[in-house]
Write a protein that holds these residues in place. Structure first.
Motif, mmCIF file in Angstrom:
data_model
loop_
_atom_site.group_PDB
_atom_site.id
_atom_site.type_symbol
_atom_site.label_atom_id
_atom_site.label_comp_id
_atom_site.label_asym_id
_atom_site.label_seq_id
_atom_site.Cartn_x
_atom_site.Cartn_y
_atom_site.Cartn_z
ATOM 1 N N LEU A 1 0.296 -1.008 -0.085
ATOM 2 C CA LEU A 1 0.309 -0.200 0.152
ATOM 3 C C LEU A 1 0.960 1.868 -0.065
ATOM 4 O O LEU A 1 0.281 2.467 -0.171
ATOM 5 N N MET A 2 1.745 1.288 1.165
ATOM 6 C CA MET A 2 3.239 1.927 0.745
ATOM 7 C C MET A 2 3.434 2.192 -0.552
ATOM 8 O O MET A 2 3.537 3.382 -0.584
ATOM 9 N N VAL A 3 4.093 1.404 -1.325
ATOM 10 C CA VAL A 3 4.661 1.443 -2.389
ATOM 11 C C VAL A 3 3.259 2.047 -3.239
ATOM 12 O O VAL A 3 4.234 3.404 -4.473
ATOM 13 N N VAL A 4 2.505 2.075 -3.830
ATOM 14 C CA VAL A 4 1.834 2.460 -4.787
ATOM 15 C C VAL A 4 0.779 4.112 -3.683
ATOM 16 O O VAL A 4 1.118 4.882 -5.112
ATOM 17 N N ALA A 5 1.105 4.698 -2.342
ATOM 18 C CA ALA A 5 0.542 5.324 -2.271
ATOM 19 C C ALA A 5 2.074 6.403 -2.599
ATOM 20 O O ALA A 5 2.322 7.444 -3.097
ATOM 21 N N ALA A 6 3.179 6.147 -2.673
ATOM 22 C CA ALA A 6 4.212 6.588 -2.943
ATOM 23 C C ALA A 6 4.974 7.471 -4.396
ATOM 24 O O ALA A 6 5.718 7.333 -4.420
ATOM 25 N N GLY A 7 3.838 6.244 -4.772
ATOM 26 C CA GLY A 7 5.144 6.359 -6.508
ATOM 27 C C GLY A 7 5.252 4.392 -7.064
ATOM 28 O O GLY A 7 6.795 4.557 -7.012
ATOM 29 N N PRO A 8 4.737 3.947 -7.190
ATOM 30 C CA PRO A 8 5.149 2.354 -7.748
ATOM 31 C C PRO A 8 5.819 2.702 -8.449
ATOM 32 O O PRO A 8 7.367 1.619 -8.534
#
Length: 284
Positions: free
Chosen positions: A251-258
């Motif tokens: 989820l953090m990877v997607v939110a931070a810019g995958p």
């Protein structure tokens, strides 16, 4: 010269830095593969006896179970049932009983999340032990390489400033404001430290404690973890925590810019936030 509406000015981007070494990248993806097979084969093994206990032993004369997943007969027919610390929940269709009404399957975890998808404890154990040893070997390589290249000291072990920065980092994450710096942020350091220095060693140690062969070599491990049954329960809990970490991580990877995060773990190069000072070896 006028700037195109669809293009970001160069000044709005931070430098491209070489953030992840080849050892970090290879071990990262190896762990991802290992944990996938370990989880699904582990659930196959758990299905052979879907109960967890606290104590040196289990038996029919007493009940020291903390988790029980199974199926029971009711007036409405068979139902899946999960009991946690004495509290019982109907989990029909998910745990204990799955499949269709015409062809119900009575296993703790459905075949869709086990390896193999059918009941085969022998194959499940072979797969689990194989990837377990690959996992341990990868841990050894990562610890050795990360100690030598300074990755542990620089990016994993939290410092005083990181602890002080946790409240602000929590607030930034809650507002989905991510800072792409040269090193990990406070929450990243704390979570990775917990995974690498607590959860990974703990799941390996409890796994070894359940091995009769290891018990003959190091019987003190049974005393350390309160018996084989308690070690099995701890092993299951740590597995649950690792799955939780994986979900939050994605989820953090997607939110931070995958794209930026994936590039970092594939090529090693990572785009930092605007305003990050450039250093030797960086790319524009």
């Amino acid at each position: 010269m006028p700037m195109s509406e669809n293009k970001e000015p160069a000044s709005a981007k931070g430098p491209l830095i070489y953030r992840q070494s080849i050892f970090t990248r290879v071990t990262h993806w190896t762990w991802a593969i290992c944990l996938f097979f370990l989880l699904l084969s582990g659930l196959q093994i758990f299905n052979a006896h879907p109960n967890l206990y606290i104590g040196q032993q289990s038996g029919f004369e007493f009940d020291n179970s903390v988790l029980r997943i199974g199926a029971v007969n009711t007036d409405a027919g068979p139902r899946g049932q999960t009991t946690i610390f004495g509290q019982t929940f109907d989990t029909t269709g998910v745990l204990g009983m799955s499949g269709t009404a015409e062809r119900p399957v009575f296993t703790a975890f459905p075949g869709a999340v086990t390896i193999p998808s059918y009941r085969d404890l022998g194959t499940g154990r072979v797969v689990h032990f194989f990837f377990g040893w690959v996992f341990v070997a990868t841990m050894f390589v990562w610890f050795l390489a990360s100690f030598i290249n300074g990755h542990i000291r620089r990016d994993i072990v939290p410092r005083g400033a990181d602890i002080k920065g946790v409240p602000g980092d929590i607030a930034d994450h809650a507002r989905l404001r991510f800072h792409h710096g040269r090193t990990y942020g406070p929450l990243q350091k704390l979570s990775y430290f917990a995974v690498f220095f607590v959860l990974f060693p703990l799941i390996v140690a409890t796994g070894l404690t359940m091995s009769p062969g290891m018990n003959s070599i190091a019987p003190w491990m049974l005393d350390l973890f309160g018996g084989r049954q308690t070690a099995r329960t701890i092993h299951f809990v740590v597995m649950t925590l690792l799955v939780t970490f994986f979900v939050v991580h994605i989820l953090m990877v997607v939110a931070a810019g995958p794209l930026n995060e994936l590039r970092s773990m594939i090529t090693g190069w990572y785009r930092t936030s605007p305003g990050t000072p450039a250093a030797k070896g960086d790319k524009p």
